[in-house]
Design a protein around this motif. Structure first.
Motif, PDB file in Angstrom:
ATOM      1  N   LYS A  42      19.509 -24.956  22.322  1.00  0.00           N
ATOM      2  CA  LYS A  42      20.153 -23.663  21.969  1.00  0.00           C
ATOM      3  C   LYS A  42      20.067 -22.347  22.170  1.00  0.00           C
ATOM      4  O   LYS A  42      21.055 -21.614  22.861  1.00  0.00           O
ATOM      5  N   THR A  43      19.292 -21.955  21.879  1.00  0.00           N
ATOM      6  CA  THR A  43      19.150 -20.805  22.554  1.00  0.00           C
ATOM      7  C   THR A  43      18.918 -20.452  23.589  1.00  0.00           C
ATOM      8  O   THR A  43      19.173 -19.342  24.192  1.00  0.00           O
ATOM      9  N   TYR A  44      18.379 -21.091  24.592  1.00  0.00           N
ATOM     10  CA  TYR A  44      18.403 -20.656  25.696  1.00  0.00           C
ATOM     11  C   TYR A  44      19.650 -20.714  26.112  1.00  0.00           C
ATOM     12  O   TYR A  44      19.834 -20.003  27.246  1.00  0.00           O
ATOM     13  N   GLU A  45      20.728 -21.788  25.750  1.00  0.00           N
ATOM     14  CA  GLU A  45      22.597 -21.470  26.049  1.00  0.00           C
ATOM     15  C   GLU A  45      22.851 -20.121  26.072  1.00  0.00           C
ATOM     16  O   GLU A  45      23.679 -19.382  26.380  1.00  0.00           O
ATOM     17  N   THR A  46      22.033 -19.397  24.434  1.00  0.00           N
ATOM     18  CA  THR A  46      22.672 -18.229  24.241  1.00  0.00           C
ATOM     19  C   THR A  46      22.897 -17.129  25.350  1.00  0.00           C
ATOM     20  O   THR A  46      23.537 -16.088  25.638  1.00  0.00           O
TER      21      THR A  46
ATOM     22  N   LYS B 122      18.964 -28.140  45.515  1.00  0.00           N
ATOM     23  CA  LYS B 122      18.023 -29.594  46.022  1.00  0.00           C
ATOM     24  C   LYS B 122      16.702 -29.392  45.045  1.00  0.00           C
ATOM     25  O   LYS B 122      15.722 -30.558  46.155  1.00  0.00           O
ATOM     26  N   SER B 123      16.362 -28.663  45.043  1.00  0.00           N
ATOM     27  CA  SER B 123      14.956 -28.806  44.669  1.00  0.00           C
ATOM     28  C   SER B 123      14.974 -27.999  42.752  1.00  0.00           C
ATOM     29  O   SER B 123      15.715 -26.815  42.416  1.00  0.00           O
ATOM     30  N   LEU B 124      13.816 -28.141  42.145  1.00  0.00           N
ATOM     31  CA  LEU B 124      13.366 -27.720  40.814  1.00  0.00           C
ATOM     32  C   LEU B 124      12.872 -25.896  41.504  1.00  0.00           C
ATOM     33  O   LEU B 124      13.657 -25.683  40.382  1.00  0.00           O
ATOM     34  N   GLN B 125      12.445 -25.996  41.839  1.00  0.00           N
ATOM     35  CA  GLN B 125      12.082 -24.305  42.878  1.00  0.00           C
ATOM     36  C   GLN B 125      13.385 -23.469  42.528  1.00  0.00           C
ATOM     37  O   GLN B 125      13.138 -22.561  42.061  1.00  0.00           O
ATOM     38  N   GLN B 126      14.745 -24.169  43.411  1.00  0.00           N
ATOM     39  CA  GLN B 126      15.644 -23.375  43.897  1.00  0.00           C
ATOM     40  C   GLN B 126      16.498 -23.578  42.232  1.00  0.00           C
ATOM     41  O   GLN B 126      16.414 -22.100  42.027  1.00  0.00           O
ATOM     42  N   ARG B 127      15.929 -24.560  41.382  1.00  0.00           N
ATOM     43  CA  ARG B 127      16.681 -24.664  40.023  1.00  0.00           C
ATOM     44  C   ARG B 127      16.245 -23.159  39.014  1.00  0.00           C
ATOM     45  O   ARG B 127      16.612 -22.074  38.466  1.00  0.00           O
ATOM     46  N   ASN B 128      14.858 -23.677  39.582  1.00  0.00           N
ATOM     47  CA  ASN B 128      13.670 -22.045  38.353  1.00  0.00           C
ATOM     48  C   ASN B 128      13.951 -20.608  38.681  1.00  0.00           C
ATOM     49  O   ASN B 128      14.409 -19.973  37.686  1.00  0.00           O
ATOM     50  N   ASP B 129      14.268 -20.872  39.984  1.00  0.00           N
ATOM     51  CA  ASP B 129      14.311 -19.199  40.489  1.00  0.00           C
ATOM     52  C   ASP B 129      16.041 -18.610  40.187  1.00  0.00           C
ATOM     53  O   ASP B 129      16.213 -17.955  39.760  1.00  0.00           O
ATOM     54  N   ALA B 130      16.489 -19.347  40.137  1.00  0.00           N
ATOM     55  CA  ALA B 130      18.043 -19.353  39.430  1.00  0.00           C
ATOM     56  C   ALA B 130      18.216 -19.371  38.509  1.00  0.00           C
ATOM     57  O   ALA B 130      18.256 -18.051  37.755  1.00  0.00           O
ATOM     58  N   ARG B 131      17.602 -19.818  36.951  1.00  0.00           N
ATOM     59  CA  ARG B 131      17.130 -19.460  36.217  1.00  0.00           C
ATOM     60  C   ARG B 131      16.618 -17.812  35.608  1.00  0.00           C
ATOM     61  O   ARG B 131      17.395 -17.289  34.741  1.00  0.00           O
ATOM     62  N   GLU B 132      15.902 -17.883  36.719  1.00  0.00           N
ATOM     63  CA  GLU B 132      14.725 -16.380  36.723  1.00  0.00           C
ATOM     64  C   GLU B 132      15.523 -15.551  36.774  1.00  0.00           C
ATOM     65  O   GLU B 132      15.678 -13.933  36.600  1.00  0.00           O
TER      66      GLU B 132
ATOM     67  N   GLU C  23      29.879 -12.894  36.624  1.00  0.00           N
ATOM     68  CA  GLU C  23      30.143 -12.978  38.069  1.00  0.00           C
ATOM     69  C   GLU C  23      28.374 -13.503  38.050  1.00  0.00           C
ATOM     70  O   GLU C  23      28.525 -13.968  39.122  1.00  0.00           O
ATOM     71  N   ALA C  24      27.765 -13.171  37.442  1.00  0.00           N
ATOM     72  CA  ALA C  24      26.246 -13.446  37.661  1.00  0.00           C
ATOM     73  C   ALA C  24      26.485 -15.305  37.161  1.00  0.00           C
ATOM     74  O   ALA C  24      25.356 -15.497  37.637  1.00  0.00           O
ATOM     75  N   VAL C  25      26.770 -15.523  35.528  1.00  0.00           N
ATOM     76  CA  VAL C  25      26.873 -16.762  35.432  1.00  0.00           C
ATOM     77  C   VAL C  25      27.552 -17.973  36.409  1.00  0.00           C
ATOM     78  O   VAL C  25      27.443 -18.784  36.520  1.00  0.00           O
ATOM     79  N   ILE C  26      28.874 -17.486  37.383  1.00  0.00           N
ATOM     80  CA  ILE C  26      29.843 -18.167  38.378  1.00  0.00           C
ATOM     81  C   ILE C  26      28.272 -18.216  39.690  1.00  0.00           C
ATOM     82  O   ILE C  26      28.278 -19.531  40.068  1.00  0.00           O
ATOM     83  N   GLU C  27      27.740 -17.134  39.910  1.00  0.00           N
ATOM     84  CA  GLU C  27      26.630 -17.253  40.796  1.00  0.00           C
ATOM     85  C   GLU C  27      25.249 -18.607  40.607  1.00  0.00           C
ATOM     86  O   GLU C  27      25.152 -19.423  41.586  1.00  0.00           O
TER      87      GLU C  27
ATOM     88  N   LEU D 110      18.824 -15.485  36.214  1.00  0.00           N
ATOM     89  CA  LEU D 110      19.959 -15.437  35.284  1.00  0.00           C
ATOM     90  C   LEU D 110      18.575 -14.427  34.316  1.00  0.00           C
ATOM     91  O   LEU D 110      19.535 -13.427  33.437  1.00  0.00           O
ATOM     92  N   LYS D 111      18.424 -15.168  33.374  1.00  0.00           N
ATOM     93  CA  LYS D 111      16.744 -14.080  32.678  1.00  0.00           C
ATOM     94  C   LYS D 111      17.054 -12.801  32.676  1.00  0.00           C
ATOM     95  O   LYS D 111      17.016 -12.163  32.191  1.00  0.00           O
ATOM     96  N   THR D 112      16.567 -11.809  34.279  1.00  0.00           N
ATOM     97  CA  THR D 112      16.147 -11.353  34.245  1.00  0.00           C
ATOM     98  C   THR D 112      17.416 -10.111  34.200  1.00  0.00           C
ATOM     99  O   THR D 112      17.416  -9.223  33.807  1.00  0.00           O
ATOM    100  N   ARG D 113      18.832 -10.695  34.663  1.00  0.00           N
ATOM    101  CA  ARG D 113      19.742  -9.941  34.579  1.00  0.00           C
ATOM    102  C   ARG D 113      20.319  -9.597  32.535  1.00  0.00           C
ATOM    103  O   ARG D 113      20.346  -9.105  32.471  1.00  0.00           O
TER     104      ARG D 113
END
Length: 640
Positions: free
Chosen positions: A111-115, A139-149, A126-130, A151-154
């Motif tokens: 829940k907090t993660y989704e906020t 195709k990898s966990l690292q790519q998903r982690n980078d995308a999340r990072e 546009e940040a969420v769409i990207e 998003l968190k930076t923004r």
């Protein structure tokens, strides 16, 4: 339509951005049916190095936001537009996000993660769409982690810009923390304690969202070589309240100290002191503040310096640039002050005033005039406030939406925290709405309304309090989005032969039957296994997270916990997580004369937590629709 989500000003800005894109692209974007063409337009115009560089003087935020929201709307199946969609329909699509929403679910469902995503969906879509695009193509966990990072930076950037605030409700949280209250403060100059009305986190955010730049003039490109001064121009609570408005109208600043003495020609502090003495003005000492403030105003200020006009100690309402030398100009209605004058060009005027943290680290002091400098003054913030304004700001449009994230919203006393504002947060009662309402706040006695561009995102742990027990006034005013456990996110994660998705799924099915779905276990507890799928980590998660949670859920009814873990069906007790404590001898503990009911006493079998077989047996032989044994209701302590 603004009551459905986006603020009216935000919608107008996005529509304006879409119109600019249509004109530059050479085709009406509302009439384009080919999604591939719209996606290409989005790539061209929403990227920082795309076609935007060829559109001069436009508000790039509205351009990017408009095309991003339009693409999102067109790609949603439930709202597939018809050809030649009207702009009114476009506004509806952009206003679908709720002003007040609560994400609810069992512990560990993100829940907090989704906020973070929910807040950026409002502020930077546009940040969420990207982010979604990268997740879909990763195709990898690292790519998903980078995308999340990313998003968190923004998200952190928006927090630093005071567009997002985060607060956690608890039993001690009050109206004074949320809206406004009295606080004791010590004046740095005098050392005396005073009581001030201090805004709470919600009122601060509402004030920021309500602020309009009522006047804008070209500001200096650089602050280098310029001194920044803080100055008070009268006080709204005193008889000199009109001084500020006069100074704004006359493009000047006036100092209340110095009586009606003309200090023209003075170059030093000694010159100023001599003028005071020549006019028979009695100074208490050589450190008298009248002498200090007039000296600064007459001899130290210089053309090009910046002056920040405060309102009280916690807000400021104007920023100006000194444009000329000191001159003496007696005030027409004040016989003993405000004769010391300097010409000013007003660069920014704010209504209502901005909080001091938009400029400083902390509050202003009570001194009428003094120099502001780092680290107290944040020059980056001042530079940002003086950046060239876009067309929307020049038209007086608000500076954008704000988001307040309220974690554990159900743990607070809602009536005590919101008070009369529980009515004002309704979309139809917001400022600018057809049925807008305003209240007079109890401490400041000022009129207050909740802007229509302030979004509330709450989180609620259903294991802590079910929806049925939530404050009814809150339920009527919030939209609810369920955040259930997602074992499917763990279906590709295995520790040995134990599939973690299947393990979580069957545990939650048993909890649902024995208790209810509000007390399931979230997938977030097991997500670390995606990075490190090792038995040692699985054992740690079970011992430190899952077992304590089950103890709380079942009030330490160990037999029901055994049923959740399928211990009763494990023929080998070595793999049972919870076993009978055979070391207890009732006769030795109490003596033969004391008759104690022989009921089972349970203990944790630490050996089992380190064995894969123990976890495999949780799943083996599992039946989806498990029915609890009759003894469950009687708590007899036996198993079938």
């Amino acid at each position: 339509m603004r009551n459905l989500g986006y603020a009216e000003n935000t919608i107008a800005g996005y529509v304006s951005g879409l119109n600019i894109v249509s004109k530059h692209y050479g085709k009406d974007i509302y009439q384009i049916d080919d999604l591939k063409e719209i996606e290409q337009i989005h790539r061209d115009y929403a990227s920082r190095d795309g076609e935007l560089k060829n559109i001069g003087g436009s508000n790039t935020t509205n351009l990017r936001g408009g095309i991003t929201q339009w693409l999102r709307f067109r790609t949603q199946p439930q709202q597939t537009p018809t050809p030649h969609m009207s702009k009114e329909t476009t506004e509806y699509a952009m206003s679908k996000l709720p002003l007040n929403q609560i994400l609810f679910g069992p512990p560990g469902t993100g829940k907090t993660y989704e906020t973070i995503r929910a807040a950026l969906e409002i502020l930077v879509p546009e940040a969420v769409i990207e982010y979604d695009r990268v997740l879909g193509e990763s195709k990898s966990l690292q790519q998903r982690n980078d995308a999340r990072e990313n998003l968190k930076t923004r998200f952190d950037e928006e927090c630093n810009n005071h567009r997002i605030k985060f607060v956690t409700f608890h039993q001690s949280f009050s109206y004074e923390d949320f809206v406004e209250g009295l606080r004791a403060k010590t004046d740095n100059a005098s050392g005396q304690i005073r009581y001030e009305v201090v805004d709470g986190v919600f009122k601060q955010l509402c004030d920021l969202a309500s602020v309009q730049v009522t006047a804008i003039n070209e500001a200096p490109v650089s602050l280098a070589g310029r001194t920044v001064w803080k100055m008070s121009l009268g006080s709204p609570a005193r008889s000199d309240a009109g001084i500020y408005d006069e100074c704004i109208e006359q493009n000047c600043i006036r100092l209340g100290y110095g009586d009606v003495i003309d200090f023209t020609g003075c170059k030093t502090r000694a010159d100023i002191q001599n003028r005071f003495e020549a006019a028979s003005f009695v100074l208490s000492s050589t450190r008298d503040y009248s002498l200090t403030s007039v000296t600064a105003f007459v001899t130290k200020m210089k053309p090009g310096d910046i002056v920040v006009v405060s309102e009280g100690n916690s807000k400021f309402r104007a920023i100006g640039e000194i444009t000329g030398d000191y001159f003496f100009s007696p005030h027409p209605s004040n016989d003993d002050g405000y004769a010391q004058t300097r010409p000013v060009k007003w660069l920014r005027l704010y209504a209502p005033s901005l909080p001091s943290n938009e400029l400083l680290e902390g509050d202003f002091t009570q001194q009428t005039l003094y120099e502001l400098s780092p680290p107290k003054l944040d020059k980056d913030k001042l530079t940002a406030l003086l950046r060239p304004a876009d067309a929307e700001q020049q038209a007086g449009i608000s500076n954008g939406a704000r988001v307040l994230i309220i974690d554990e919203i159900n743990r607070g006393n809602i009536s005590r925290i919101f008070g009369e504002l529980i009515t004002l947060i309704e979309p139809s009662k917001r400022g600018g709405a057809s049925e807008q309402l305003a209240v007079t706040l109890p401490y400041s006695k000022t009129s207050f309304k909740v802007p229509d561009n302030v979004y509330l995102i709450g989180t609620m742990n259903t294991a802590d309090r079910s929806l049925a027990g939530l404050d009814l006034a809150l339920r009527r005013r919030f939209s609810f989005k369920e955040m259930p456990p997602k074992p499917e996110l763990l279906d590709k994660v295995s520790v040995g032969d134990v599939n973690i998705g299947s393990l979580l799924r069957i545990i939650n099915q048993r909890i649902t039957v024995l208790l209810d779905r509000d007390h399931c276990i979230g997938h977030a507890y097991f997500m670390p296994l995606e990075q490190t799928p090792e038995l040692a980590l699985l054992s740690e998660i079970f011992q430190q997270k899952i077992i304590p949670l089950l103890q709380e859920y079942f009030f330490e009814d160990w037999e029901r916990i055994r049923w959740v873990l399928n211990d009763q069906n494990k023929s080998n007790t070595t793999y049972q997580f919870i076993v009978r404590d055979e070391s207890l001898n009732l006769g030795k503990l109490f003596g033969q004369d004391i008759k104690v009911a022989d009921r089972p006493v349970w203990r944790l079998n630490e050996f089992a937590f380190g064995k894969l077989e123990a976890y495999q047996s949780v799943i083996k032989g599992a039946v989806t629709n498990i029915q609890p044994p009759i003894e469950a209701a009687e708590s007899t302590g036996t198993t079938e």
